[in-house]
Design a protein around this motif. Structure first.
Motif: not given
Ligand SMILES: Nc1ncnc2c1ncn2[C@@H]1O[C@H](COP(=O)(O)OP(=O)(O)OP(=O)(O)O)[C@@H](O)[C@H]1O
Length: 397
Positions: A21, A55-60, A200, A212, A249
């Protein structure tokens, strides 16, 4: 028979969820930047930078894009290299080699020789790959900007060898300081394609947690209010400089810890108290000094909030009015003249700024529009005992 978890792995950091999301836009941008390379591998050398706080979602998002690459192209592969683990160019090259199934000698060769071997093998095996260098600032900080510059300028290398462009490059970092350290021509070869990942907001964290939770937890093991309670402490908030704000995260970690606590206690629902304990475990302990510094009536009001919440163990929130009633009763008990309504609002604002309570406006329809209060990060029992002790001391009773 499991009662809390149906798939605990879905709350681990490595898990790639089916939905991301609030990162649809970034995924789309990645697909667009690399569409030419995917349609016609070898025709260009696309390079994109992803930046954002931890934890802002870059890796995922990058990994999810990797899944898309593998699904949508038979010829292009995706390679994800952690520069936290591989801080030198030779280590990065070896990791790329391992992931592409290319044997590169472990030692005895210079970086230039390793690079040449990799490029030869890639050409001989007719391989194309999109390489993501995660936390790339570690490579720059440890090995200097030249190491990264070499990778960015591979385009020139291919041309001079008469080969096609074999790689696309994704560079992941918290900010752009690494780019400023590169020499001019590497900077210009890198170009300006930057995809931003904002921290976020509370609502976004809530939706991430909900997605999740639906994958990880048994239906009925959690209420949406439990997720809101976590979102309150993990979403960005102008008032708070807490480094964890906006970090998915951190939010997922709290949900996992709270679920674990519920499981360990043998109950089949996650309760607000589990969340409090989970958050407390991730943060500092009770802040007695800060409690002591609050004005007497602010302490009594906080105690009233605590007591109201304890009367309602299934719900993380109480309406302002309930806390106010409890405060009146406590004042009577302590033989104190109650402060006015407006003063209590001031106290609430201050308690919120200091991080003792969180507030949100109730959703329309449900309870009318009212301010809801929660205490997310302190088990109520310890807070109650501590406050009662301090108030007693102050009143000399
Ligand atoms: N939009 C999202 N939806 C679902 N899960 C997410 C989302 N964004 C982040 N996460 C989850 O939050 C955690 C942290 O995300 P990720 O590792 O991608 O952050 P990051 O920006 O790369 O952080 P860092 O800079 O610390 O490496 C992971 O478990 C990831 O799955």
């Amino acid at each position: 028979m499991p009662r809390i978890f149906k798939n605990e792995a879905a709350l681990t950091p490595e898990y790639i969820p089916s939905k991301l999301p609030h990162r649809e836009e970034q995924l789309k941008q990645l697909e667009t930047y690399f569409s030419g390379f995917l349609e016609s591998p070898g025709s260009m050398y696309p390079k994109v930078v992803l930046i954002g706080r931890p934890g802002s979602g870059k890796t995922v998002t990058s990994r999810k894009f990797g899944n898309y690459v593998v699904r949508s192209s038979e010829r292009v592969r995706y390679v994800h290299v952690s520069c936290f683990l591989n801080r030198t160019l030779s280590s990065v090259l070896k990791d790329i080699g391992v992931q592409l199934n290319i044997a590169i000698p472990k030692r005895g060769f210079s970086t230039e020789e390793l690079l040449k071997m990799l490029l030869d093998m890639v050409r001989d095996k007719d391989i194309y790959a999109i390489v993501a260098l995660d936390d790339v600032f570690h490579l720059v900080n440890n090995s200097g900007p030249h190491a990264l510059g070499t990778l960015i300028r591979l385009g020139e290398e291919y041309v001079s060898r008469g080969d096609k462009y074999r790689f696309g490059l994704i560079l992941i970092s918290q900010d752009l300081t690494f780019r400023d350290q590169l020499d001019r021509s590497s900077q210009s070869a890198l170009g300006n394609a930057v995809i931003k990942f904002e921290p976020y907001t509370k609502d976004q964290i809530f939706e991430i947690l909900l997605a999740r939770a639906q994958e990880a937890l048994v239906d009925g093991a959690y209420d949406e209010e439990i997720l809101e309670m976590i979102a309150d402490v993990a979403g960005v908030d102008e008032k708070s400089m807490d480094e964890h704000r906006g970090d998915a995260r951190y939010a997922i970690d709290i949900l996992w810890r709270a679920s674990k606590l519920a499981e360990m206690k043998g109950v089949d629902r996650i309760l607000p108290e589990h969340v409090r304990e989970a958050i407390k475990n991730t943060l500092r302990g009770i802040r007695s000094d800060e409690l002591r510094m609050l004005p007497l009536h602010e302490k009594i009001f906080l105690l009233a909030i605590v007591r109201s919440l304890m009367k309602n163990p299934n719900s993380p929130y109480i309406p302002f009015g309930t806390a106010e009633d409890e405060y009146q009763m406590l004042c009577e008990q302590y033989g104190q003249e109650p402060r006015k309504h407006t003063q209590l609002w001031e106290y609430l604002r201050d308690l919120n700024t200091k991080g003792f309570v969180e507030t949100r406006t109730s959703s329309k329809g449900m309870r009318g529009r009212t301010t809801l209060i929660s205490i997310p990060s302190e088990p109520l029992e310890t807070l109650k005992e501590e406050l009662e002790k301090i108030i007693k001391g102050e009143l000399g009773t």
